[in-house]
Design an enzyme around this catalytic site. Structure first.
Site, PDB file in Angstrom:
ATOM      1  N   ARG A 185       0.823  -1.215   0.000  1.00 12.56           N
ATOM      2  CA  ARG A 185       0.000   0.000   0.000  1.00 12.56           C
ATOM      3  C   ARG A 185       0.854   1.261   0.000  1.00 12.56           C
ATOM      4  O   ARG A 185       0.577   2.206  -0.728  1.00 12.56           O
ATOM      5  CB  ARG A 185      -0.964   0.015   1.186  1.00 12.56           C
ATOM      6  CG  ARG A 185      -2.072  -1.018   1.063  1.00 12.56           C
ATOM      7  CD  ARG A 185      -2.952  -1.036   2.289  1.00 12.56           C
ATOM      8  NE  ARG A 185      -2.133  -1.319   3.464  1.00 12.56           N
ATOM      9  CZ  ARG A 185      -2.397  -0.889   4.692  1.00 12.56           C
ATOM     10  NH1 ARG A 185      -3.470  -0.163   4.919  1.00 12.56           N
ATOM     11  NH2 ARG A 185      -1.618  -1.196   5.705  1.00 12.56           N
ATOM     12  N   ASN A 245      -6.065  -2.750   1.969  1.00 18.20           N
ATOM     13  CA  ASN A 245      -6.048  -4.199   2.119  1.00 18.20           C
ATOM     14  C   ASN A 245      -7.483  -4.684   2.207  1.00 18.20           C
ATOM     15  O   ASN A 245      -8.375  -3.960   2.651  1.00 18.20           O
ATOM     16  CB  ASN A 245      -5.313  -4.612   3.397  1.00 18.20           C
ATOM     17  CG  ASN A 245      -3.813  -4.482   3.274  1.00 18.20           C
ATOM     18  OD1 ASN A 245      -3.267  -4.441   2.185  1.00 18.20           O
ATOM     19  ND2 ASN A 245      -3.134  -4.409   4.410  1.00 18.20           N
TER      20      ASN A 245
END
Length: 122
Positions: free
Chosen positions: A49, A67
């Protein structure tokens, strides 16, 4: 009282029917696309990320990354087609510790977002 528009001179039109086109999105908005990505593999716990946020920012994209509870990473990339394509290509590799097995890419609605951000897990 007469309609003030009727007193206005006719403006030339490029349309065959002679009518003026309705205002539409700016040229930049017309050149903007959005793609939602679902990234599979070993993509959580490897700074995916954070890396995706840095790459999207470098490319001038807006959107988000998060996520998912099933172990995948999901992202929304919004911007010029070439920049979105570059992000999709990057997503197939991800950061060095990631092991991407598959990337699904879907057309998405364009959202007005100020930049690219990490969002909470869903």
């Amino acid at each position: 009282m007469p309609d003030p528009r009727s007193a206005m001179p006719d403006e030339p039109s490029d349309r065959p029917d002679g009518r003026s086109p309705a205002p539409d999105a700016s040229a930049e908005e017309q050149d903007t696309i959005a793609r939602r990505l679902r990234i599979h593999g070993r993509v959580q716990g490897v700074w995916y990320r954070g890396s995706a946020t840095a790459e999207a920012t470098r490319l001038g994209l807006s959107g988000w990354v998060r996520n998912r509870s099933d172990g995948t990473v999901e992202a929304l990339a919004i911007g010029r087609p070439a920049a979105v394509a570059a992000f999709v290509a990057w997503a197939h590799q991800g950061p060095s510790n990631a092991r991407v097995s598959r990337v699904e890419v879907f057309e998405a609605e364009i959202e007005r977002l100020p930049g690219f951000e990490q969002r909470p897990t869903v």
